[in-house]
Design an enzyme around this catalytic site. Structure first.
Site, short mmCIF file in Angstrom:
data_model
loop_
_atom_site.label_atom_id
_atom_site.label_comp_id
_atom_site.label_asym_id
_atom_site.label_seq_id
_atom_site.Cartn_x
_atom_site.Cartn_y
_atom_site.Cartn_z
N LYS A 194 0.85 -1.18 0.00
CA LYS A 194 0.00 0.00 0.00
C LYS A 194 0.89 1.24 0.00
O LYS A 194 1.62 1.49 0.96
CB LYS A 194 -0.90 -0.02 1.24
CG LYS A 194 -1.74 1.24 1.36
CD LYS A 194 -2.81 1.09 2.40
CE LYS A 194 -3.56 2.39 2.56
NZ LYS A 194 -4.60 2.31 3.56
N LYS A 247 -2.09 -1.55 -4.03
CA LYS A 247 -2.94 -0.35 -4.02
C LYS A 247 -2.07 0.89 -4.07
O LYS A 247 -1.13 0.97 -3.29
CB LYS A 247 -3.76 -0.39 -2.74
CG LYS A 247 -4.55 0.85 -2.44
CD LYS A 247 -5.20 0.71 -1.10
CE LYS A 247 -5.77 2.07 -0.75
NZ LYS A 247 -5.99 2.23 0.64
C1 PBG Z 1 -7.56 3.39 4.94
C2 PBG Z 1 -7.90 3.33 3.50
C3 PBG Z 1 -7.71 4.32 2.56
C4 PBG Z 1 -8.19 3.83 1.35
C5 PBG Z 1 -8.68 2.55 1.60
N1 PBG Z 1 -8.48 2.26 2.93
C6 PBG Z 1 -7.18 5.68 2.74
C7 PBG Z 1 -5.77 5.87 3.07
O1 PBG Z 1 -4.98 4.95 3.17
O2 PBG Z 1 -5.40 7.03 3.27
C8 PBG Z 1 -8.18 4.56 0.06
C9 PBG Z 1 -9.05 3.98 -1.01
C10 PBG Z 1 -9.33 4.92 -2.13
O3 PBG Z 1 -8.67 5.96 -2.31
O4 PBG Z 1 -10.26 4.61 -2.88
N2 PBG Z 1 -8.67 3.06 5.73
#
Ligand code: PBG
Length: 322
Positions: A194, A247
């Site tokens: 991530k 991601k």
């Molecule tokens: C954290 C989380 C995020 C997203 C999914 N889970 C935000 C982050 O990490 O700041 C982002 C997903 C998206 O942008 O569609 N709970």
């Protein structure tokens, strides 16, 4: 010396379909849903044209719509009615996602309900874990809270637990807690690779989860690093992850490919909010053909090696192709 002219297959759509290397089907799509406590009906998310937050009373209809499109799975995010320092609404048995999971299962028992596990939507400061006095996130203090949240979500009927917080050791802590709670069969989909991405921007409006101070770079990965992604993936697999995620998706297709080539578990890719908004903004301006642009984007994520595509475009794609 003789040589043969290179010949590319041409012909009818049936011919092209016969030799097509990559397929996409609604059964491979996951649709993310934002559920807001206290909301009745739906509320448009300005930064994500075509997407809305849903109230609990809108979920049965949503489930019916997904079923008719053949989309088998949802990823749930909750917007609680109150937040606190530790994010206690995340593990409340009557928390918003817990209630949403029960409502969706009542409407369509076969729907696969995936629960995002993170504290950032539930903490008053918007960080993904417990804060120390100096403002940094305390990794080890956060782990039991994530574990408790996961068990509570499994108890509410969630089929897959998806930790997105990026604390070290969270997959192991959640696995032990799920097993201890009698949920040995509940899989963990870990947000393994991530990145600290600008493309989460619209999500923070959608989920009301922007950090009040600072950012998430301390616990998310540097976009410049690809080898490090494998390290994260291997660590999560070692702790018991069943599915691993990359991601965002489109700016990281090389990472998806790398993960696909090196592990044998299913790989998911998250086509995140900013990827969605970018494409839809161009569509709204008449600069891109919506149907073709969405199909190309999602097909590319599959071609890179993702088995599962989590995307806000899921319903648009299924409507256009099925
Ligand atoms: C954290 C989380 C995020 C997203 C999914 N889970 C935000 C982050 O990490 O700041 C982002 C997903 C998206 O942008 O569609 N709970």
């Amino acid at each position: 010396m003789s040589f043969q002219r290179h010949r590319r297959l041409r012909g009818t759509e049936a011919m092209r379909a016969l030799v097509r290397e990559t397929s996409l089907a609604p059964s491979q799509l996951v649709y993310p849903i934002f559920i807001e406590d206290g909301l009745s009906g739906t509320k448009a998310i300005d930064a994500m044209p075509g997407q809305s937050r849903l109230g609990l009373d809108a979920l049965a209809d949503e489930a019916r719509g997904l079923r008719s499109l053949g989309i088998p799975a949802v990823l749930l995010f909750g917007l609680p009615s109150s937040k606190d320092e530790t994010g206690s609404q995340a593990w409340a048995s009557d928390g918003i996602v817990q209630r949403a999971a029960r409502t969706l299962k009542d409407a369509w028992p076969e729907l696969l309900v995936i629960a995002d596990v993170c504290l950032c939507e539930y903490t008053s400061h918007g960080h993904c874990g417990v804060l120390r006095p100096d403002g940094s996130v305390d990794n080890d203090e956060t782990l039991p809270l994530l574990a408790e949240t996961s068990v509570s979500l499994a108890e509410a009927g969630c089929d897959i637990i998806a930790p997105s917080d990026m604390m070290d050791g969270r997959v192991g802590a959640i696995r032990v807690a799920l097993d201890g709670g009698g949920f040995e069969e509940t899989p963990i989909l870990s947000y393994a690779a991530k990145y600290a991405s600008a493309f989460y921007g619209p999500f923070r409006e959608a989920a009301d989860s922007a950090p009040q101070v600072g950012d998430r770079r301390g616990y998310q990965m540097d976009p410049a690093n690809a080898r490090m992604a494998m390290d994260e993936v291997m660590a999560d697999l070692g702790e018991g992850a069943d599915i691993v995620m990359v991601k965002p998706a489109l700016p990281y297709l090389d990472v998806i490919r790398r993960v696909r080539d090196q592990v044998d578990v299913p790989v998911a890719a998250y086509n995140v909010s900013g990827e969605y908004s970018m494409l839809m903004a161009a569509v709204q301006n008449g600069w891109l053909d919506e149907r073709r642009a969405i199909d190309e984007a999602l097909t590319s994520i599959r071609r890179a090696g993702a088995d599962i595509v989590i995307t806000y475009h899921a319903k648009q794609w299924a409507r256009a192709h099925c």
